[in-house]
Design a protein around this motif. Structure first.
Motif, PDB file in Angstrom:
ATOM      1  N   GLY A  13     -10.167  -1.492  -5.624  1.00 58.17           N
ATOM      2  CA  GLY A  13      -9.055  -1.097  -6.481  1.00 58.17           C
ATOM      3  C   GLY A  13      -8.152  -0.017  -5.917  1.00 58.17           C
ATOM      4  O   GLY A  13      -7.266   0.487  -6.608  1.00 58.17           O
ATOM      5  N   ARG A  14      -8.343   0.338  -4.638  1.00 59.37           N
ATOM      6  CA  ARG A  14      -7.575   1.442  -4.046  1.00 59.37           C
ATOM      7  C   ARG A  14      -6.603   0.933  -2.986  1.00 59.37           C
ATOM      8  O   ARG A  14      -6.929   0.059  -2.190  1.00 59.37           O
ATOM      9  CB  ARG A  14      -8.540   2.458  -3.447  1.00 59.37           C
ATOM     10  CG  ARG A  14      -9.445   3.064  -4.526  1.00 59.37           C
ATOM     11  CD  ARG A  14     -10.385   4.132  -4.007  1.00 59.37           C
ATOM     12  NE  ARG A  14      -9.648   5.174  -3.299  1.00 59.37           N
ATOM     13  CZ  ARG A  14      -9.909   5.508  -2.025  1.00 59.37           C
ATOM     14  NH1 ARG A  14     -10.855   4.894  -1.352  1.00 59.37           N
ATOM     15  NH2 ARG A  14      -9.219   6.467  -1.454  1.00 59.37           N
ATOM     16  N   LEU A  15      -5.434   1.512  -2.954  1.00 61.47           N
ATOM     17  CA  LEU A  15      -4.391   1.102  -2.029  1.00 61.47           C
ATOM     18  C   LEU A  15      -4.574   1.680  -0.621  1.00 61.47           C
ATOM     19  O   LEU A  15      -4.318   1.001   0.373  1.00 61.47           O
ATOM     20  CB  LEU A  15      -3.009   1.510  -2.573  1.00 61.47           C
ATOM     21  CG  LEU A  15      -1.801   1.091  -1.770  1.00 61.47           C
ATOM     22  CD1 LEU A  15      -1.761  -0.422  -1.588  1.00 61.47           C
ATOM     23  CD2 LEU A  15      -0.525   1.567  -2.449  1.00 61.47           C
ATOM     24  N   ALA A  16      -5.036   2.912  -0.525  1.00 65.08           N
ATOM     25  CA  ALA A  16      -5.169   3.557   0.784  1.00 65.08           C
ATOM     26  C   ALA A  16      -6.041   2.756   1.755  1.00 65.08           C
ATOM     27  O   ALA A  16      -5.657   2.592   2.924  1.00 65.08           O
ATOM     28  CB  ALA A  16      -5.685   4.984   0.632  1.00 65.08           C
ATOM     29  N   PRO A  17      -7.194   2.217   1.334  1.00 63.98           N
ATOM     30  CA  PRO A  17      -7.983   1.419   2.280  1.00 63.98           C
ATOM     31  C   PRO A  17      -7.258   0.152   2.747  1.00 63.98           C
ATOM     32  O   PRO A  17      -7.450  -0.278   3.884  1.00 63.98           O
ATOM     33  CB  PRO A  17      -9.244   1.055   1.480  1.00 63.98           C
ATOM     34  CG  PRO A  17      -9.364   2.114   0.450  1.00 63.98           C
ATOM     35  CD  PRO A  17      -7.946   2.469   0.099  1.00 63.98           C
ATOM     36  N   LEU A  18      -6.416  -0.415   1.906  1.00 61.40           N
ATOM     37  CA  LEU A  18      -5.623  -1.580   2.314  1.00 61.40           C
ATOM     38  C   LEU A  18      -4.646  -1.201   3.422  1.00 61.40           C
ATOM     39  O   LEU A  18      -4.577  -1.865   4.464  1.00 61.40           O
ATOM     40  CB  LEU A  18      -4.855  -2.162   1.123  1.00 61.40           C
ATOM     41  CG  LEU A  18      -3.820  -3.233   1.457  1.00 61.40           C
ATOM     42  CD1 LEU A  18      -4.500  -4.524   1.879  1.00 61.40           C
ATOM     43  CD2 LEU A  18      -2.900  -3.473   0.273  1.00 61.40           C
ATOM     44  N   VAL A  19      -3.928  -0.117   3.226  1.00 58.29           N
ATOM     45  CA  VAL A  19      -2.974   0.338   4.233  1.00 58.29           C
ATOM     46  C   VAL A  19      -3.705   0.721   5.514  1.00 58.29           C
ATOM     47  O   VAL A  19      -3.269   0.394   6.623  1.00 58.29           O
ATOM     48  CB  VAL A  19      -2.121   1.513   3.702  1.00 58.29           C
ATOM     49  CG1 VAL A  19      -1.208   2.069   4.786  1.00 58.29           C
ATOM     50  CG2 VAL A  19      -1.306   1.072   2.491  1.00 58.29           C
TER      51      VAL A  19
ATOM     52  N   HIS B  99      -6.494  -0.529   6.582  1.00 56.00           N
ATOM     53  CA  HIS B  99      -6.900  -1.782   7.230  1.00 56.00           C
ATOM     54  C   HIS B  99      -5.755  -2.343   8.081  1.00 56.00           C
ATOM     55  O   HIS B  99      -5.956  -2.715   9.238  1.00 56.00           O
ATOM     56  CB  HIS B  99      -7.331  -2.803   6.186  1.00 56.00           C
ATOM     57  CG  HIS B  99      -7.471  -4.186   6.722  1.00 56.00           C
ATOM     58  ND1 HIS B  99      -8.541  -4.575   7.503  1.00 56.00           N
ATOM     59  CD2 HIS B  99      -6.656  -5.265   6.625  1.00 56.00           C
ATOM     60  CE1 HIS B  99      -8.375  -5.843   7.857  1.00 56.00           C
ATOM     61  NE2 HIS B  99      -7.252  -6.276   7.336  1.00 56.00           N
ATOM     62  N   PHE B 100      -4.561  -2.399   7.511  1.00 55.29           N
ATOM     63  CA  PHE B 100      -3.421  -2.928   8.259  1.00 55.29           C
ATOM     64  C   PHE B 100      -3.062  -2.025   9.435  1.00 55.29           C
ATOM     65  O   PHE B 100      -2.659  -2.502  10.489  1.00 55.29           O
ATOM     66  CB  PHE B 100      -2.212  -3.138   7.350  1.00 55.29           C
ATOM     67  CG  PHE B 100      -2.335  -4.367   6.491  1.00 55.29           C
ATOM     68  CD1 PHE B 100      -2.425  -5.626   7.061  1.00 55.29           C
ATOM     69  CD2 PHE B 100      -2.374  -4.264   5.118  1.00 55.29           C
ATOM     70  CE1 PHE B 100      -2.548  -6.760   6.287  1.00 55.29           C
ATOM     71  CE2 PHE B 100      -2.494  -5.393   4.323  1.00 55.29           C
ATOM     72  CZ  PHE B 100      -2.585  -6.648   4.909  1.00 55.29           C
ATOM     73  N   SER B 101      -3.238  -0.735   9.267  1.00 56.56           N
ATOM     74  CA  SER B 101      -2.967   0.199  10.357  1.00 56.56           C
ATOM     75  C   SER B 101      -3.949  -0.007  11.505  1.00 56.56           C
ATOM     76  O   SER B 101      -3.560  -0.068  12.679  1.00 56.56           O
ATOM     77  CB  SER B 101      -3.051   1.630   9.833  1.00 56.56           C
ATOM     78  OG  SER B 101      -2.897   2.544  10.886  1.00 56.56           O
ATOM     79  N   GLU B 102      -5.211  -0.152  11.165  1.00 59.72           N
ATOM     80  CA  GLU B 102      -6.255  -0.319  12.182  1.00 59.72           C
ATOM     81  C   GLU B 102      -6.143  -1.644  12.930  1.00 59.72           C
ATOM     82  O   GLU B 102      -6.525  -1.740  14.093  1.00 59.72           O
ATOM     83  CB  GLU B 102      -7.634  -0.206  11.533  1.00 59.72           C
ATOM     84  CG  GLU B 102      -7.949   1.187  11.050  1.00 59.72           C
ATOM     85  CD  GLU B 102      -9.164   1.228  10.128  1.00 59.72           C
ATOM     86  OE1 GLU B 102      -9.800   0.171   9.910  1.00 59.72           O
ATOM     87  OE2 GLU B 102      -9.462   2.316   9.616  1.00 59.72           O
ATOM     88  N   THR B 103      -5.627  -2.667  12.277  1.00 59.85           N
ATOM     89  CA  THR B 103      -5.515  -3.983  12.922  1.00 59.85           C
ATOM     90  C   THR B 103      -4.193  -4.163  13.638  1.00 59.85           C
ATOM     91  O   THR B 103      -3.940  -5.218  14.214  1.00 59.85           O
ATOM     92  CB  THR B 103      -5.692  -5.117  11.891  1.00 59.85           C
ATOM     93  OG1 THR B 103      -4.669  -5.021  10.900  1.00 59.85           O
ATOM     94  CG2 THR B 103      -7.066  -5.071  11.255  1.00 59.85           C
ATOM     95  N   GLY B 104      -3.348  -3.145  13.610  1.00 64.01           N
ATOM     96  CA  GLY B 104      -2.062  -3.223  14.300  1.00 64.01           C
ATOM     97  C   GLY B 104      -1.027  -4.063  13.583  1.00 64.01           C
ATOM     98  O   GLY B 104      -0.026  -4.449  14.168  1.00 64.01           O
ATOM     99  N   ALA B 105      -1.254  -4.338  12.310  1.00 59.36           N
ATOM    100  CA  ALA B 105      -0.330  -5.190  11.559  1.00 59.36           C
ATOM    101  C   ALA B 105       0.893  -4.439  11.050  1.00 59.36           C
ATOM    102  O   ALA B 105       1.868  -5.071  10.638  1.00 59.36           O
ATOM    103  CB  ALA B 105      -1.058  -5.845  10.379  1.00 59.36           C
TER     104      ALA B 105
ATOM    105  N   ASP C  31       7.581  -0.691   9.169  1.00 59.94           N
ATOM    106  CA  ASP C  31       6.693  -0.605   8.004  1.00 59.94           C
ATOM    107  C   ASP C  31       6.245   0.843   7.783  1.00 59.94           C
ATOM    108  O   ASP C  31       6.246   1.339   6.656  1.00 59.94           O
ATOM    109  CB  ASP C  31       5.445  -1.475   8.191  1.00 59.94           C
ATOM    110  CG  ASP C  31       5.728  -2.964   8.177  1.00 59.94           C
ATOM    111  OD1 ASP C  31       6.705  -3.388   7.527  1.00 59.94           O
ATOM    112  OD2 ASP C  31       4.954  -3.704   8.821  1.00 59.94           O
ATOM    113  N   ILE C  32       5.870   1.499   8.858  1.00 59.47           N
ATOM    114  CA  ILE C  32       5.393   2.883   8.763  1.00 59.47           C
ATOM    115  C   ILE C  32       6.502   3.795   8.253  1.00 59.47           C
ATOM    116  O   ILE C  32       6.273   4.636   7.372  1.00 59.47           O
ATOM    117  CB  ILE C  32       4.837   3.370  10.119  1.00 59.47           C
ATOM    118  CG1 ILE C  32       3.574   2.563  10.466  1.00 59.47           C
ATOM    119  CG2 ILE C  32       4.539   4.867  10.092  1.00 59.47           C
ATOM    120  CD1 ILE C  32       3.095   2.726  11.888  1.00 59.47           C
ATOM    121  N   ALA C  33       7.708   3.620   8.764  1.00 65.13           N
ATOM    122  CA  ALA C  33       8.838   4.428   8.305  1.00 65.13           C
ATOM    123  C   ALA C  33       9.109   4.184   6.817  1.00 65.13           C
ATOM    124  O   ALA C  33       9.364   5.133   6.064  1.00 65.13           O
ATOM    125  CB  ALA C  33      10.085   4.112   9.134  1.00 65.13           C
ATOM    126  N   ALA C  34       9.040   2.942   6.386  1.00 64.73           N
ATOM    127  CA  ALA C  34       9.270   2.617   4.974  1.00 64.73           C
ATOM    128  C   ALA C  34       8.187   3.233   4.094  1.00 64.73           C
ATOM    129  O   ALA C  34       8.479   3.762   3.009  1.00 64.73           O
ATOM    130  CB  ALA C  34       9.341   1.105   4.779  1.00 64.73           C
TER     131      ALA C  34
END
Length: 120
Positions: A88-94, A96-102, A107-110
């Motif tokens: 239920g948390r957003l930070a782990p989703l972000v 995950h995408f950061s760690e996988t290079g997605a 995106d980071i600037a936004a």
């Protein structure tokens, strides 16, 4: 309400422009998806049974319109994803995408801009 990936293609067509007849929906989505008109009509019938769309008689045909707003659908699907995969948390989703290079630099600037403008 659970809408399949194929059903969501039909919903996107209706969210973009409604009401539409089955033939118009088919013209929008069948070709790009490699579907027949019969497949599109099957998907419309599934959405009718789920009460995701409504049909109004227009002469010899029916016109279809969505009964749920796209924003409501996206919100529910997004929350479901967070609940199922990230407790239920957003930070782990972000993360995950950061760690996988997605995440792209754009995106980071936004994301930074969103966080800077956030007031709890």
């Amino acid at each position: 309400m659970k809408i399949s990936g194929a059903e969501s293609v039909v919903m996107e067509a209706l969210w973009a422009k409604a009401p539409l007849a089955a033939e118009e929906i088919s013209a929008e989505v069948a070709g790009p998806q490699g579907w027949t008109e019969a497949t599109v009509k099957t998907l419309i019938n599934r959405l009718l049974k789920k009460h995701a769309v409504a049909a109004t008689r227009d002469g010899r045909r029916y016109l279809y319109r969505p009964l749920i707003a796209r924003a409501d659908y996206v919100g529910a699907e997004s929350q479901g994803l967070l609940d199922r995969l990230f407790d239920g948390r957003l930070a782990p989703l972000v993360s995950h995408f950061s760690e996988t290079g997605a995440l792209t630099p754009e995106d980071i600037a936004a994301l930074k801009k969103l966080i800077e403008g956030f007031e709890p």
